[in-house]
Scaffold this active site. Structure first.
Site, PDB file in Angstrom:
ATOM      1  N   HIS A 174      -2.579  -1.202  -3.424  1.00 41.59           N
ATOM      2  CA  HIS A 174      -3.691  -0.268  -3.260  1.00 41.59           C
ATOM      3  C   HIS A 174      -3.439   0.951  -4.135  1.00 41.59           C
ATOM      4  CE1 HIS A 174      -4.213  -2.059   1.061  1.00 41.59           C
ATOM      5  NE2 HIS A 174      -4.676  -2.870   0.122  1.00 41.59           N
ATOM      6  N   MET A 211       0.043   1.235   4.788  1.00 36.82           N
ATOM      7  CA  MET A 211      -0.790   1.605   5.923  1.00 36.82           C
ATOM      8  C   MET A 211      -1.891   0.558   6.130  1.00 36.82           C
ATOM      9  SD  MET A 211      -3.068   5.098   6.313  1.00 36.82           S
ATOM     10  CE  MET A 211      -1.902   5.944   5.250  1.00 36.82           C
ATOM     11  N   ASP A 251      -4.308  -4.815   5.816  1.00 34.39           N
ATOM     12  CA  ASP A 251      -4.710  -5.695   4.728  1.00 34.39           C
ATOM     13  C   ASP A 251      -3.581  -6.665   4.384  1.00 34.39           C
ATOM     14  OD1 ASP A 251      -6.302  -6.727   2.666  1.00 34.39           O
ATOM     15  OD2 ASP A 251      -5.496  -5.303   1.192  1.00 34.39           O
ATOM     16  N   SER A 276       0.862  -1.188   0.000  1.00 32.40           N
ATOM     17  CA  SER A 276       0.000   0.000   0.000  1.00 32.40           C
ATOM     18  C   SER A 276       0.898   1.237   0.000  1.00 32.40           C
ATOM     19  CB  SER A 276      -0.949  -0.026   1.200  1.00 32.40           C
ATOM     20  OG  SER A 276      -1.884   1.040   1.118  1.00 32.40           O
ATOM     21  N   THR A 277       0.801   2.095   1.002  1.00 30.31           N
ATOM     22  CA  THR A 277       1.569   3.340   1.039  1.00 30.31           C
ATOM     23  C   THR A 277       3.064   3.075   0.908  1.00 30.31           C
ATOM     24  OG1 THR A 277      -0.079   4.112   2.636  1.00 30.31           O
ATOM     25  CG2 THR A 277       1.869   5.496   2.298  1.00 30.31           C
TER      26      THR A 277
END
Length: 362
Positions: A197, A289, A292, A171-172
């Site tokens: 993401h 972040m 997940d 993600s991030t």
């Protein structure tokens, strides 16, 4: 506890007002100033010493990318980009992440912002609160990538096991972390499926940019596509990616079902789809972040998969891998620059060697 000082940089007074209004009643954040162009921003940074910037990329006098490049060279600090959901916006945003921006948030039209201000506010606050926690040494992950570029691509004689598969979730900070891993992999690499993401309009361009800098063939996954060695399949930004086994092969399956863990694509969805073939899988959780992928990784570990997480020192945000660490979902953790080599070494093992390696933590 002191508030996070935010400087808002955008040439649109309407957008600046919307951002300020979104943050006006947040107890942890204070908007200390606003700037309509990078020259004003430069002076305000010196005067106000903000903790985080929100930055528009399309501005007069000096574009946001040029400003960001100068900022990361002279005074690295957390930046959250405000990005348009267009192909051009995707390119600029991905370039901004390469330069060192921590994260980005979609910047719809003014009408859409006003209509969905609640969700915009929630996302913006979350990204700012995470951005301020990032260690300054990690603002420019592209420096790590340059040290492990395609010129230093690793050698690999091929997997000893049929249908051996690598699955990556992020993600991030993940766009650059994924690039760091993939850029070291040769054309003979085992196939890789990726759940990052990312917005709908960004995933195809993300795959194209990776393909331009890697020896492996990188593409946005297509429904029903056969998974082949030397290829990387990126989940579309608005669909879940699953892997199905049929006729002795593995195939991509795209699914337009509800979000999982507030994400689509979801890493947990991808990982859970691999449970029937878990014994022949390496699952990887990179920077990001939230949580997940952690439960899905634990399920895969219990099913016999090798599970690898990025360590905290090399992660932009140690949320997802940190959660997997907390529940003991990993068989091993590693620095970002070491992950590609570990994946290839493990892929070169036969089944008996693989089981022994998992039992001894990699």
């Amino acid at each position: 506890m002191s508030k996070i000082k935010v400087l808002v940089i955008d040439d649109s007074s309407v957008i600046r007002n919307i951002v300020k209004e979104s943050l006006s009643d947040v107890a942890t954040i204070e908007v200390v100033g606003e700037a309509e162009d990078p020259y004003v921003a430069r002076d305000l940074i010196k005067k106000l010493n903000p903790d985080v910037l929100t930055l528009d990329v399309e501005m007069p006098k000096m574009d946001g990318i040029t400003f960001l490049g100068n900022l990361m060279r002279l005074r690295p600090m957390p930046v959250v980009m405000l990005s348009t959901l267009t192909t051009k916006g995707a390119d600029i945003t991905l370039q901004a992440l390469e330069l060192g921006a921590v994260d980005f948030i979609a910047k719809p039209s003014v009408e859409e912002l006003l209509a969905t201000q609640g969700s915009f506010k929630k996302s913006l606050v979350s990204k700012i609160e995470q951005a301020v926690k990032v260690d300054r040494k990690n603002f420019q992950l592209n420096n790590v990538i340059k040290k492990s570029s395609i010129a230093n691509c690793l050698s690999f004689a091929g997997a000893k096991r049929k249908n051996h598969l690598i699955a990556i979730g992020a993600s991030t900070g993940g766009t650059e972390a994924i690039k760091s891993v993939l850029s070291q992999l040769p054309q003979s690499s085992p196939p890789i499926v990726v759940a990052q993401h990312i917005p709908k309009n960004f995933s195809a361009r993300f795959a194209q940019r990776l393909n331009e800098s890697c020896q492996v063939q990188v593409q946005e996954a297509q429904h029903g596509q056969k998974i082949k060695e030397g290829n990387v399949y990126i989940a579309p930004g608005d669909l879940h990616l699953k892997v199905v086994e049929k006729g002795g092969g593995l195939f991509c399956n795209l699914e337009d079902s509800p979000e999982v863990n507030r994400h689509k694509p979801s890493v947990d969805v991808l990982f859970d789809s691999l449970l029937p073939v878990a014994g022949n899988v390496q699952a990887v959780l990179l920077t990001g972040m939230g949580q997940d992928g952690a439960i899905g990784m634990l399920n895969l570990k219990n099913g016999g998969a090798r599970t690898l997480i990025q360590n905290q020192a090399s992660s932009l945000i140690w949320g997802m891998p940190g959660r997997a660490f907390a529940i003991d979902a990993h068989t091993e953790q590693a620095d970002l620059t070491k992950i590609a080599g570990k994946l290839l070494r493990f892929a070169s093992l036969d089944r008996n060697e693989m089981k022994e390696a998992i039992n001894t933590n990699g």
